[in-house]
Design an enzyme around this catalytic site. Structure first.
Site, PDB file in Angstrom:
ATOM      1  N   LYS A 112      41.744  41.042  37.798  1.00  0.00           N
ATOM      2  CA  LYS A 112      42.498  42.248  37.407  1.00  0.00           C
ATOM      3  C   LYS A 112      42.310  42.599  35.934  1.00  0.00           C
ATOM      4  O   LYS A 112      42.282  43.758  35.563  1.00  0.00           O
ATOM      5  CB  LYS A 112      43.987  42.114  37.747  1.00  0.00           C
ATOM      6  CG  LYS A 112      44.768  41.061  37.016  1.00  0.00           C
ATOM      7  CD  LYS A 112      44.778  39.678  37.509  1.00  0.00           C
ATOM      8  CE  LYS A 112      44.795  39.147  38.796  1.00  0.00           C
ATOM      9  NZ  LYS A 112      44.552  37.978  39.330  1.00  0.00           N
ATOM     10  N   GLU A 151      40.529  43.853  46.516  1.00  0.00           N
ATOM     11  CA  GLU A 151      41.836  43.668  47.148  1.00  0.00           C
ATOM     12  C   GLU A 151      42.599  42.490  46.551  1.00  0.00           C
ATOM     13  O   GLU A 151      43.829  42.513  46.413  1.00  0.00           O
ATOM     14  CB  GLU A 151      41.635  43.444  48.660  1.00  0.00           C
ATOM     15  CG  GLU A 151      42.904  43.328  49.466  1.00  0.00           C
ATOM     16  CD  GLU A 151      43.746  44.583  49.428  1.00  0.00           C
ATOM     17  OE1 GLU A 151      43.378  45.561  50.072  1.00  0.00           O
ATOM     18  OE2 GLU A 151      44.803  44.582  48.744  1.00  0.00           O
ATOM     19  N   GLY A 187      47.634  39.260  45.359  1.00  0.00           N
ATOM     20  CA  GLY A 187      47.042  38.134  46.110  1.00  0.00           C
ATOM     21  C   GLY A 187      46.682  38.522  47.530  1.00  0.00           C
ATOM     22  O   GLY A 187      45.831  39.383  47.763  1.00  0.00           O
ATOM     23  N   ILE A 190      48.439  40.103  49.749  1.00  0.00           N
ATOM     24  CA  ILE A 190      49.069  41.322  50.305  1.00  0.00           C
ATOM     25  C   ILE A 190      48.031  42.449  50.302  1.00  0.00           C
ATOM     26  O   ILE A 190      47.459  42.746  49.246  1.00  0.00           O
ATOM     27  CB  ILE A 190      50.277  41.772  49.438  1.00  0.00           C
ATOM     28  CG1 ILE A 190      51.279  40.639  49.268  1.00  0.00           C
ATOM     29  CG2 ILE A 190      50.932  42.996  50.035  1.00  0.00           C
ATOM     30  CD1 ILE A 190      52.385  40.951  48.258  1.00  0.00           C
ATOM     31  N   GLY A 221      53.133  23.592  39.406  1.00  0.00           N
ATOM     32  CA  GLY A 221      51.805  24.207  39.545  1.00  0.00           C
ATOM     33  C   GLY A 221      51.855  25.714  39.664  1.00  0.00           C
ATOM     34  O   GLY A 221      50.852  26.353  39.986  1.00  0.00           O
ATOM     35  N   GLU A 275      50.570  28.359  34.353  1.00  0.00           N
ATOM     36  CA  GLU A 275      49.449  27.779  33.611  1.00  0.00           C
ATOM     37  C   GLU A 275      49.989  26.995  32.403  1.00  0.00           C
ATOM     38  O   GLU A 275      51.107  27.246  31.946  1.00  0.00           O
ATOM     39  CB  GLU A 275      48.566  28.905  33.050  1.00  0.00           C
ATOM     40  CG  GLU A 275      48.092  29.924  34.050  1.00  0.00           C
ATOM     41  CD  GLU A 275      46.865  29.464  34.808  1.00  0.00           C
ATOM     42  OE1 GLU A 275      46.228  28.493  34.375  1.00  0.00           O
ATOM     43  OE2 GLU A 275      46.569  30.071  35.861  1.00  0.00           O
ATOM     44  N   LYS A 280      47.839  44.695  36.757  1.00  0.00           N
ATOM     45  CA  LYS A 280      47.939  45.023  38.192  1.00  0.00           C
ATOM     46  C   LYS A 280      48.546  46.412  38.415  1.00  0.00           C
ATOM     47  O   LYS A 280      48.017  47.201  39.201  1.00  0.00           O
ATOM     48  CB  LYS A 280      48.771  43.953  38.903  1.00  0.00           C
ATOM     49  CG  LYS A 280      48.063  42.601  38.946  1.00  0.00           C
ATOM     50  CD  LYS A 280      49.006  41.494  39.394  1.00  0.00           C
ATOM     51  CE  LYS A 280      48.282  40.149  39.434  1.00  0.00           C
ATOM     52  NZ  LYS A 280      49.205  39.008  39.565  1.00  0.00           N
ATOM     53  N   GLY A 310      47.462  31.754  44.885  1.00  0.00           N
ATOM     54  CA  GLY A 310      47.180  30.555  45.681  1.00  0.00           C
ATOM     55  C   GLY A 310      45.837  30.677  46.379  1.00  0.00           C
ATOM     56  O   GLY A 310      45.315  31.781  46.592  1.00  0.00           O
TER      57      GLY A 310
END
Ligand code: HSE
Length: 451
Positions: free
Chosen positions: A112, A136, A141, A143, A194, A197, A212, A309
């Site tokens: 992005k 996409e 992610g 969606i 997790g 970052e 985004k 993820g």
């Protein structure tokens, strides 16, 4: 209905960057090949995993025959039809795009930041090369929000987008609201789990959400807003006191990315916002993302799922490959008017025209006449008060040291961002008021205006 073998189209893939998402995409291609043949009529063939280090690929058990350390080998292979850029950033990734497109490959990406800053020129380059860029995975992610905007909602003029598009921030805010943790403690938990970052700044300062919503606004409105014209506030200065005080008043705090047309342009913003606990986005918690899109025919639509993820993002990346393989995406890429190189520049709505309710919190000396002084400032600026809250504090006991300051929370009726900022400054300038105030917009549900 099963496609016959003769109808299969073959698409050979090189994935560049074998980290979390690259590894997930490779696994998905290998795992679901029969499904792709049957449902899409596409024979998706993974030929190269390009990287310098294959420890993650090995840990996933991916075949070593795919490993390739020379990008140019994959780019020079005439069989390769699509290059998947999963290296991130705006440096090498941009060069990779340019080389892959020049070599006549389609490109699929989750990047992005690159598209937010260089989307226009990269899309134009792809068009000159008669190739496409699938993106996409860059927003939300797994969606399918990009496809919803350019295809599923094509019959509509889009009126507004509201989204929770950063899972790291949503996880942290959910921890603060649910467990009463401070921002610092919630961030530490997000890092241990997790979800954040080691350097979380791009997420928590709102930059990732801004990338985004800028891309989504391009698609939704066919209008290009400059990245520097997006108003961005992150969650890193948010205080648990405000999260808790808002909750007592029936509000949930969320980092909301929004874009909507206004009389004078396009308002694109990212900011911590209060929404009613009954708002459709209020129940989106943890690392999930969701987007509300309002169209002039359909009204309100809502898209929800995992915004990050390995496998959720791989779902979007591989779906882009399949859409290239079926020929559907190249057709739409050639035809539609809202791709990043075809949008027209638009003016950002000024703060004087951004109108909504606000939550204000001040620390004030507890003495007669203070509320009158504060509301006089609001009255002079034509700001109407919806409610005032001053939680009672216990009388100091012998031996307690009381600083004599109390919290005053004011909820306003709709007013402009410019005016409320002036009001906060003027109230903080009163000598009985601490010089820092909290100011958080309160977003109502967008009204449904149907065609
Ligand atoms: N860092 C992003 C998030 C995921 O926390 O949602 C990738 O866009």
């Amino acid at each position: 209905m099963q496609n016959s073998k003769s109808e299969l189209s073959r698409l050979v893939v090189a994935i560049v960057g074998c980290g979390t998402v690259g590894g997930g995409a490779a696994r998905l291609i290998l795992q679901n090949q029969d499904h792709f043949r049957k449902m899409a009529g596409v024979d998706l063939v993974l030929k190269y995993l390009v990287d310098k280090n294959f420890s993650h690929a090995r840990s996933l058990g991916l075949p070593e025959t795919l490993f390739c350390t020379e990008l140019d080998t994959a780019l020079a292979d005439p069989e390769v039809g699509v290059v998947v850029e999963l290296v991130g950033g705006t440096g090498f990734a941009k060069t990779l795009f340019e080389k892959a497109l020049a070599a006549g490959k389609h490109v699929v990406t989750a990047n992005k930041a690159l598209l937010a800053h260089h989307g226009k020129e990269l899309f134009a380059l792809a068009r000159r090369q008669e190739r496409t860029i699938g993106f996409e995975a860059s927003c939300g992610g797994g969606i399918p929000i990009i496809r919803a905007l350019y295809d599923g909602l094509l019959a509509n003029e889009i009126q507004a987008l509201y989204g929770i598009v950063n899972g790291t921030c949503n996880f942290i805010l959910s921890q603060m609201a649910g467990k009463g943790q401070s921002y610092a403690d919630a961030l530490r938990d997000a890092q241990s789990a997790g979800f954040a970052e080691a350097d979380p700044s791009l997420d928590v300062q709102g930059g990732d959400s801004a990338h985004k919503i800028g891309i989504l606004a391009n698609l939704a409105f066919g209008a290009a807003i400059k990245p520097e014209d997006i108003s961005v506030r992150g969650i890193d200065t948010l205080q648990i006191t405000d999260v808790n005080a808002g909750a007592d008043l029936g509000y949930v705090i969320k980092l909301i990315a929004q874009a909507q047309r206004t009389a004078s342009g396009l308002s694109v913003r990212v900011e911590p916002s209060f929404i009613s606990r009954h708002h459709p986005l209020a129940w989106v918690s943890g690392s999930f993302n969701a987007l509300s899109v309002y169209g002039n025919a359909v009204g309100h639509t809502l898209y929800y799922g995992r915004g990050a993820g390995a496998m959720p993002t791989a779902s979007a990346v591989v779906s882009d490959m399949l859409s290239i393989g079926t020929g559907a995406y190249p057709l739409q890429f050639a035809r539609l008017g809202n791709w990043l190189d075809r949008t027209v520049p638009v003016r950002a709505t000024p703060e004087s025209e951004i109108v909504r309710k606000y939550y204000l919190r001040f620390l004030v000396q507890d003495k007669p006449g203070m509320l009158a002084k504060m509301t006089a400032v609001l009255g002079t600026l034509d700001i109407s008060v919806a409610s005032i809250h001053q939680p009672e504090v216990a009388e100091p006991q012998d031996g307690d040291s009381a600083d004599g300051m109390v919290t005053v929370i004011i909820i306003t009726h709709p007013t402009s961002e410019q005016t409320i900022r002036q009001a906060a400054r003027e109230i903080c300038a009163l000598h009985e008021v601490a010089d820092q105030a909290s100011l958080i917009p309160i977003l109502d549900e967008h009204p449904e205006f149907k065609a």
